[in-house]
Design an enzyme around this catalytic site. Structure first.
Site, PDB file in Angstrom:
ATOM      1  N   LYS A 119       0.790  -1.548   0.184  1.00 50.76           N
ATOM      2  CA  LYS A 119      -0.253  -0.316  -0.037  1.00 50.76           C
ATOM      3  C   LYS A 119       0.788   1.296   0.214  1.00 50.76           C
ATOM      4  CE  LYS A 119      -3.760  -2.192   1.880  1.00 50.76           C
ATOM      5  NZ  LYS A 119      -5.201  -2.492   2.780  1.00 50.76           N
ATOM      6  N   GLU A 203      -3.147   9.071   8.189  1.00 44.68           N
ATOM      7  CA  GLU A 203      -4.103   9.714   6.532  1.00 44.68           C
ATOM      8  C   GLU A 203      -5.485  11.063   7.354  1.00 44.68           C
ATOM      9  OE1 GLU A 203      -6.149   6.642   4.389  1.00 44.68           O
ATOM     10  OE2 GLU A 203      -4.044   6.410   2.768  1.00 44.68           O
ATOM     11  N   HIS A 238     -16.179  -4.721   5.104  1.00 42.16           N
ATOM     12  CA  HIS A 238     -15.245  -4.462   4.643  1.00 42.16           C
ATOM     13  C   HIS A 238     -15.478  -5.643   3.472  1.00 42.16           C
ATOM     14  CE1 HIS A 238     -13.602  -1.914   6.319  1.00 42.16           C
ATOM     15  NE2 HIS A 238     -13.238  -2.530   8.105  1.00 42.16           N
ATOM     16  N   ARG A 295      -7.033  -8.476 -10.317  1.00 41.71           N
ATOM     17  CA  ARG A 295      -7.400  -9.536 -10.703  1.00 41.71           C
ATOM     18  C   ARG A 295      -8.726  -9.085 -11.128  1.00 41.71           C
ATOM     19  NH1 ARG A 295      -9.115  -8.523  -4.584  1.00 41.71           N
ATOM     20  NH2 ARG A 295     -10.961  -7.857  -4.677  1.00 41.71           N
TER      21      ARG A 295
HETATM   22  C1  MV4 Z   1     -10.125   4.655   5.314  1.00 41.47           C
HETATM   23  C2  MV4 Z   1     -11.689   5.331   5.511  1.00 41.47           C
HETATM   24  C3  MV4 Z   1     -11.552   6.975   5.643  1.00 41.47           C
HETATM   25  N1  MV4 Z   1     -10.726   7.964   5.676  1.00 41.47           N
HETATM   26  N2  MV4 Z   1      -9.285   6.324   4.982  1.00 41.47           N
HETATM   27  C4  MV4 Z   1     -10.825   0.464   4.607  1.00 41.47           C
HETATM   28  C5  MV4 Z   1     -10.393  -0.475   4.153  1.00 41.47           C
HETATM   29  C6  MV4 Z   1      -9.156   0.275   3.048  1.00 41.47           C
HETATM   30  N3  MV4 Z   1      -9.370  -0.394   2.232  1.00 41.47           N
HETATM   31  C7  MV4 Z   1      -9.493   1.474   3.528  1.00 41.47           C
HETATM   32  N4  MV4 Z   1     -11.022   1.763   4.648  1.00 41.47           N
HETATM   33  C8  MV4 Z   1     -10.896   3.082   4.805  1.00 41.47           C
HETATM   34  N5  MV4 Z   1      -9.532   3.879   4.770  1.00 41.47           N
HETATM   35  C9  MV4 Z   1      -9.385   7.665   5.502  1.00 41.47           C
HETATM   36  N6  MV4 Z   1      -8.334   8.262   5.107  1.00 41.47           N
HETATM   37  C10 MV4 Z   1     -12.847   4.481   5.033  1.00 41.47           C
HETATM   38  C11 MV4 Z   1     -12.139   3.464   4.873  1.00 41.47           C
HETATM   39  C12 MV4 Z   1     -13.458   2.242   4.667  1.00 41.47           C
HETATM   40  C13 MV4 Z   1     -13.842   1.506   4.134  1.00 41.47           C
HETATM   41  C14 MV4 Z   1     -13.954   1.712   2.641  1.00 41.47           C
HETATM   42  C15 MV4 Z   1     -14.200   1.603   1.886  1.00 41.47           C
HETATM   43  C16 MV4 Z   1     -15.068   0.918   2.103  1.00 41.47           C
HETATM   44  C17 MV4 Z   1     -15.809   0.629   2.784  1.00 41.47           C
HETATM   45  C18 MV4 Z   1     -15.054   1.085   3.945  1.00 41.47           C
HETATM   46  C19 MV4 Z   1     -15.746   1.435   5.550  1.00 41.47           C
HETATM   47  C20 MV4 Z   1     -15.993   1.389   6.479  1.00 41.47           C
HETATM   48  C21 MV4 Z   1     -14.289   1.736   6.212  1.00 41.47           C
END
Ligand code: MV4
Length: 519
Positions: A119, A203, A238, A295
């Site tokens: 990442k 972040e 997720h 993928r």
């Molecule tokens: C975040 C966010 C809010 N702000 N980053 C969760 C898993 C990872 N792939 C990224 N995620 C998140 N990152 C910042 N700076 C909120 C999430 C997040 C989220 C992101 C995508 C789809 C569903 C989610 C559910 C909860 C939190």
């Protein structure tokens, strides 16, 4: 330049194995299936031209067993391997093993996978390529003073993320500097214990976000195209539940702008084949790149339907054998609307406990605009060893409303006996006011109390014809509330109380199950 692939080994199972077999048949390519002890009667074994047993039920012995799969490919003369999704699909070591053995891995090169898999590395590359990323640290932050500085300039609240995390694991929240100091210390200790080193980054925390991703393809001649977006905001822990295209908040101009950025993202990592660029979109409409999924994704059919029938698996194979993408960006037009519901073998009335076993009978919907990608057949087995996805219902309509009504009606036609599924939750969402309005976000289920709404709906339906089932369901719901109230979300999927709940879920009385499945 191009040398037509004549045989493909499919290193996967379930609906995606069937999807790849179908593409092989259309292209007159020999399909070679693999299967575990648990899958001897699975339909991918029957449909493939050849099928080979590769090990015991546990994925580590079978679908994740790299040497076994490579050895078998060499033995039977498979020219290429399609990894599907999950299992070995994003494993750069496996891609490298294929490369070393002169087997075509249908996906990106191991080098690109290495970049997309890390990442922090990926974020740094994207920043250099002028792809917008979430404000925060440029790389790993190794001390708290630096973390506090970055948090101060990005603005609170912030998240502390682990470079090794994934799927929401290793993410910590801080509202102010005091909290940041506490969390930083705990997160460092945790990361050091688990991975031998702390690799944290800071972040800005984005509130009320949507998850919007762009489908991309890139060939070995350097041609890149985006195949529009998919809105995947409806998730639970997720795990995506519903995906659609177009997104209700993406207009033609935004699609073109973010599409160009997504193309820049795959070019920055010299990506090959099909992939997805994931973005978070905040309430002001800003898009931030978060990662590339290297993928074919579960939700790819949504894109196939709105691009007027581009077959992404056939395109993957064409790219893998050195062909050029046969269309220009301007040839593509958004065509109607598609919605996908992921139907999982989980009990939504029982904290989504896995629900496994034989399916004595099932009835799949069909009709105009309906596509069902599934491995289900009457008498099949839903195994507890693998992913709980048993079917994908994808509905196409000329607009959102037609796709939604087709989804609603198809859900009503669906019947899967013997196990519990997420269908009742889908039926609730598909008629929910905010879903209809397109007011979506990653916390959609909680924000609008969808589980309560599902319970309410079930109660009203059941009260008429099965009071005993209502009583049983309400009792179980109470039990779940008590059991999970003391544990955090992260801990909810482990420990004794959850094991008990799961066990009880498997043993739900048949009459109760039948009544609930009829909702
Ligand atoms: C975040 C966010 C809010 N702000 N980053 C969760 C898993 C990872 N792939 C990224 N995620 C998140 N990152 C910042 N700076 C909120 C999430 C997040 C989220 C992101 C995508 C789809 C569903 C989610 C559910 C909860 C939190």
């Amino acid at each position: 330049m191009t040398n037509k692939i004549k045989s493909i080994l499919i290193a996967n199972r379930g609906e995606i194995a069937l999807r790849v077999i179908r593409a092989c048949k259309e292209l007159d390519i020999k399909s070679i299936a693999v299967y575990s002890d648990e899958d001897t009667r699975s339909v991918h074994v029957k449909r493939a031209d050849e099928a080979y047993h590769i090990g015991q039920a546990a994925a580590s012995d079978s679908y994740l067993n790299m040497t076994k799969i490579i050895d078998l490919s060499n033995q039977v003369g498979a020219e290429a391997i399609h990894p599907g999704y999950g299992f070995l699909s994003e494993n750069e070591n496996f891609a490298e093993l294929c490369e070393k053995n002169n087997i075509i891995f249908i996906g990106p090169k191991s080098k690109a996978m290495d970049m997309t898999g890390d990442k922090m590395k990926c974020k740094a590359i994207m920043k250099k390529a002028k792809v917008p990323t979430v404000p925060g640290s440029d790389g790993v932050v190794d001390n708290i003073e630096k973390a506090a500085d970055i948090a101060h300039s990005a603005g609170y609240p912030v998240l502390l993320k682990s470079a090794f995390g994934g799927g929401g694991r290793g993410i910590r929240f801080a509202n102010d500097e005091k909290q940041l100091r506490q969390e930083f210390e705990m997160a460092s200790a945790e990361s050091k214990a688990a991975f031998g080193k702390a690799a944290l980054f800071v972040e800005k925390y984005l509130q009320k976000i949507r998850h919007i991703e762009f489908q991309l393809v890139r060939d070995s001649h350097g041609n890149s195209r985006h195949l529009f977006e998919r809105e995947c905001s409806i998730q639970r822990r997720h795990q995506k539940l519903i995906e659609m295209s177009p997104s209700p908040v993406v207009d033609e101009k935004t699609r073109e702008n973010i599409g160009k950025i997504a193309v820049r993202a795959v070019e920055a990592v010299d990506y090959l084949n099909a992939g997805t660029a994931e973005f978070l979109r905040d309430e002001s409409g800003n898009f931030y790149f978060i990662e590339i999924n290297s993928r074919l994704q579960v939700e790819h059919p949504v894109t196939e339907l709105v691009t007027g029938g581009i077959d992404l698996v056939k395109l993957q194979i064409a790219i893998a054998q050195g062909e050029e993408i046969p269309f220009q960006q301007q040839d593509l037009k958004m065509h109607g609307c598609a919605i996908e519901c992921r139907i999982n073998a989980e009990d939504p009335f029982y904290d989504f406990a896995p629900s496994v076993g034989p399916v004595p009978n099932c009835n799949l919907p069909y009709g105009p605009g309906i596509r069902v990608d599934t491995y289900l057949y009457p008498g099949c087995l839903v195994s507890g060893f693998y992913d709980s996805l048993v079917a994908k219902l994808i509905a196409w309509g000329t607009d959102f409303e037609e796709a939604r009504i087709r989804t609603r009606n198809a859900l009503a036609e669906f019947s899967i006996e013997g196990i519990n599924t997420t269908i009742p939750l889908h039926k609730t969402i598909i008629e929910e006011m905010n879903f209809i309005k397109g007011d979506l976000s990653t916390d959609y289920l909680d924000r609008f109390n969808l589980l309560d709404k599902m319970h309410e709906k079930a109660k009203n339906r059941l009260q008429k014809n099965s009071p005993a089932a209502v009583a049983a369901m309400l009792l179980q719901a109470e039990y779940i509330k008590k059991g999970s109230s003391s544990s955090s979300t992260a801990a909810a999927s482990s420990g004794t109380s959850s094991d008990n709940r799961r066990h009880a879920g498997w043993n739900r009385p048949y009459t109760t199950r039948r009544a609930i499945n009829a909702i």
